[in-house]
Design a protein around this motif. Sequence first.
Motif, PDB file in Angstrom:
ATOM      1  N   ALA A 142       4.071   8.119 -16.894  1.00 37.36           N
ATOM      2  CA  ALA A 142       3.979   9.277 -17.416  1.00 37.36           C
ATOM      3  C   ALA A 142       4.563   9.866 -19.122  1.00 37.36           C
ATOM      4  O   ALA A 142       3.799   9.929 -19.273  1.00 37.36           O
ATOM      5  N   LYS A 143       5.737   9.320 -19.134  1.00 40.47           N
ATOM      6  CA  LYS A 143       6.382   9.498 -20.232  1.00 40.47           C
ATOM      7  C   LYS A 143       5.053   8.510 -21.285  1.00 40.47           C
ATOM      8  O   LYS A 143       5.192   9.029 -22.510  1.00 40.47           O
ATOM      9  N   LEU A 144       5.212   7.514 -20.907  1.00 37.71           N
ATOM     10  CA  LEU A 144       3.781   6.923 -22.187  1.00 37.71           C
ATOM     11  C   LEU A 144       2.530   7.345 -22.289  1.00 37.71           C
ATOM     12  O   LEU A 144       2.447   7.751 -23.136  1.00 37.71           O
ATOM     13  N   VAL A 145       2.076   8.203 -21.386  1.00 35.90           N
ATOM     14  CA  VAL A 145       0.468   9.200 -21.387  1.00 35.90           C
ATOM     15  C   VAL A 145       1.029  10.555 -21.895  1.00 35.90           C
ATOM     16  O   VAL A 145       0.330  10.293 -22.637  1.00 35.90           O
ATOM     17  N   LYS A 146       2.035  10.888 -22.138  1.00 31.36           N
ATOM     18  CA  LYS A 146       2.108  11.790 -23.026  1.00 31.36           C
ATOM     19  C   LYS A 146       3.218  12.076 -24.106  1.00 31.36           C
ATOM     20  O   LYS A 146       4.356  12.454 -23.958  1.00 31.36           O
ATOM     21  N   ILE A 153       0.847  -1.168   0.320  1.00 31.57           N
ATOM     22  CA  ILE A 153      -0.105   0.335   0.216  1.00 31.57           C
ATOM     23  C   ILE A 153       0.924   1.800   0.102  1.00 31.57           C
ATOM     24  O   ILE A 153       0.689   2.211  -0.817  1.00 31.57           O
ATOM     25  N   SER A 154       1.898   0.941   1.052  1.00 25.51           N
ATOM     26  CA  SER A 154       2.564   2.192   0.622  1.00 25.51           C
ATOM     27  C   SER A 154       3.452   2.339  -0.387  1.00 25.51           C
ATOM     28  O   SER A 154       3.909   3.855  -0.409  1.00 25.51           O
ATOM     29  N   GLU A 155       3.510   1.462  -0.958  1.00 24.59           N
ATOM     30  CA  GLU A 155       4.385   1.914  -1.991  1.00 24.59           C
ATOM     31  C   GLU A 155       4.209   2.287  -3.368  1.00 24.59           C
ATOM     32  O   GLU A 155       3.710   2.844  -3.685  1.00 24.59           O
ATOM     33  N   ALA A 156       2.391   2.296  -3.320  1.00 29.02           N
ATOM     34  CA  ALA A 156       1.302   2.695  -4.288  1.00 29.02           C
ATOM     35  C   ALA A 156       1.383   3.662  -3.965  1.00 29.02           C
ATOM     36  O   ALA A 156       0.996   4.588  -5.250  1.00 29.02           O
ATOM     37  N   VAL A 157       1.048   3.945  -3.241  1.00 32.08           N
ATOM     38  CA  VAL A 157       0.326   5.375  -2.541  1.00 32.08           C
ATOM     39  C   VAL A 157       2.177   6.761  -3.389  1.00 32.08           C
ATOM     40  O   VAL A 157       1.594   7.669  -4.041  1.00 32.08           O
ATOM     41  N   GLN A 158       3.521   6.023  -2.930  1.00 29.72           N
ATOM     42  CA  GLN A 158       4.000   7.290  -3.152  1.00 29.72           C
ATOM     43  C   GLN A 158       4.209   7.064  -4.991  1.00 29.72           C
ATOM     44  O   GLN A 158       4.265   8.457  -5.025  1.00 29.72           O
ATOM     45  N   VAL A 159       4.234   6.023  -5.588  1.00 29.58           N
ATOM     46  CA  VAL A 159       4.278   5.913  -6.923  1.00 29.58           C
ATOM     47  C   VAL A 159       2.806   6.859  -7.117  1.00 29.58           C
ATOM     48  O   VAL A 159       3.006   7.692  -8.555  1.00 29.58           O
ATOM     49  N   VAL A 160       1.457   6.464  -6.769  1.00 32.82           N
ATOM     50  CA  VAL A 160       0.487   7.435  -7.398  1.00 32.82           C
ATOM     51  C   VAL A 160      -0.048   8.549  -7.273  1.00 32.82           C
ATOM     52  O   VAL A 160       0.218   9.652  -8.048  1.00 32.82           O
ATOM     53  N   LYS A 161       1.189   8.726  -6.057  1.00 33.65           N
ATOM     54  CA  LYS A 161       1.584  10.510  -5.873  1.00 33.65           C
ATOM     55  C   LYS A 161       1.974  11.584  -6.675  1.00 33.65           C
ATOM     56  O   LYS A 161       1.899  12.089  -7.629  1.00 33.65           O
ATOM     57  N   ASP A 162       3.699  10.324  -7.378  1.00 37.33           N
ATOM     58  CA  ASP A 162       3.998  11.163  -8.461  1.00 37.33           C
ATOM     59  C   ASP A 162       3.991  11.431  -9.640  1.00 37.33           C
ATOM     60  O   ASP A 162       3.918  12.426  -9.978  1.00 37.33           O
ATOM     61  N   LEU A 163       2.332   9.561  -9.601  1.00 36.96           N
ATOM     62  CA  LEU A 163       2.306  10.414 -11.155  1.00 36.96           C
ATOM     63  C   LEU A 163       1.467  11.444 -11.176  1.00 36.96           C
ATOM     64  O   LEU A 163       1.384  12.198 -12.386  1.00 36.96           O
ATOM     65  N   VAL A 191      -2.934  16.764 -18.363  1.00 37.97           N
ATOM     66  CA  VAL A 191      -3.161  15.652 -19.025  1.00 37.97           C
ATOM     67  C   VAL A 191      -4.576  15.444 -19.202  1.00 37.97           C
ATOM     68  O   VAL A 191      -5.010  15.087 -19.048  1.00 37.97           O
ATOM     69  N   THR A 192      -5.287  16.192 -20.875  1.00 38.15           N
ATOM     70  CA  THR A 192      -6.631  15.587 -21.600  1.00 38.15           C
ATOM     71  C   THR A 192      -6.749  15.157 -22.045  1.00 38.15           C
ATOM     72  O   THR A 192      -8.000  14.268 -22.927  1.00 38.15           O
ATOM     73  N   ASP A 193      -6.023  14.633 -23.247  1.00 34.48           N
ATOM     74  CA  ASP A 193      -6.025  14.624 -24.451  1.00 34.48           C
ATOM     75  C   ASP A 193      -6.190  12.941 -24.392  1.00 34.48           C
ATOM     76  O   ASP A 193      -6.167  12.055 -25.773  1.00 34.48           O
ATOM     77  N   VAL A 194      -5.849  11.999 -23.132  1.00 35.12           N
ATOM     78  CA  VAL A 194      -5.061  10.814 -23.166  1.00 35.12           C
ATOM     79  C   VAL A 194      -6.384  10.670 -21.889  1.00 35.12           C
ATOM     80  O   VAL A 194      -5.636  11.118 -20.755  1.00 35.12           O
TER      81      VAL A 194
END
Length: 250
Positions: free
Chosen positions: A243-247, A16-26, A33-36
Amino acid sequence: MRKPLIAGNWKMNKTISEAVQVVKDLKNAVDGVTDVEILICPPFTALCAVNNIVKDSNINLGAQDLFWETKGAFTGEISPSMIKDAGCSYVLIGHSERRQYFGETDETVNKKIKAAFLAGLTPVVCIGETLKERENNVTFKVIEKQFKCGLTGIPPEYASLAVVAYEPVWAIGTGKTATPDQAQEVHSFIRKIYGKIYKAAAEKLRILYGGSVNPGNVSELMKKSDIDGGLVGGASLDAETFAKLVKYSK
Ligand code: PEP
């Protein structure tokens, strides 16, 4: 126009704590970003904590599986409404790892798709051939069977909402990606057979490619007319890479 969807499948990774950290950064990295459309699918245990961070943001939440019954004596299983309650709007169904290790079949996939829709969840239905099947030139036959059995009997009002992920099993987690042409060939075949069953919904159906997608190959894949996004495993685990993938450059 179909809005591109970039989806991350975290598989059995992250506490859970690892997931929270990644998603905050993401969340910071993809702000604005709205086009994807962005989707992440953490393990069940992290869904609520991740939802607290992504709700009201441009990141959608999905689960990696569900069970088709609504409740009852099914030890270890998670119902569609539980997933919805945890904040999910999407659910992966029929991932090849579930087919390979946990006995998922086209029949169970079909039950799960219907249960997902009934609960108001959008299923991301995974299909794809093994290396042996590709070498034996039965890719289209395999795809057609998985597709027809898995996606049969969907009420027409839901047909255009489904998402399909074409994931050649030989490309998942191997570093081997299908070439954009190989992927496009299968994607256009999927759209064609979907059109035979669900007519106009086929043009709205989003078909994602999955199999070692990374920031270096995403743009070329996304240039193909029937590739509407990616289902990403390994490269979705790190916020900066995802994030690079999304963008990806258009
Ligand atoms: C996946 O898990 O669906 C997947 C495509 O994994 P990877 O990107 O690591 O190949």
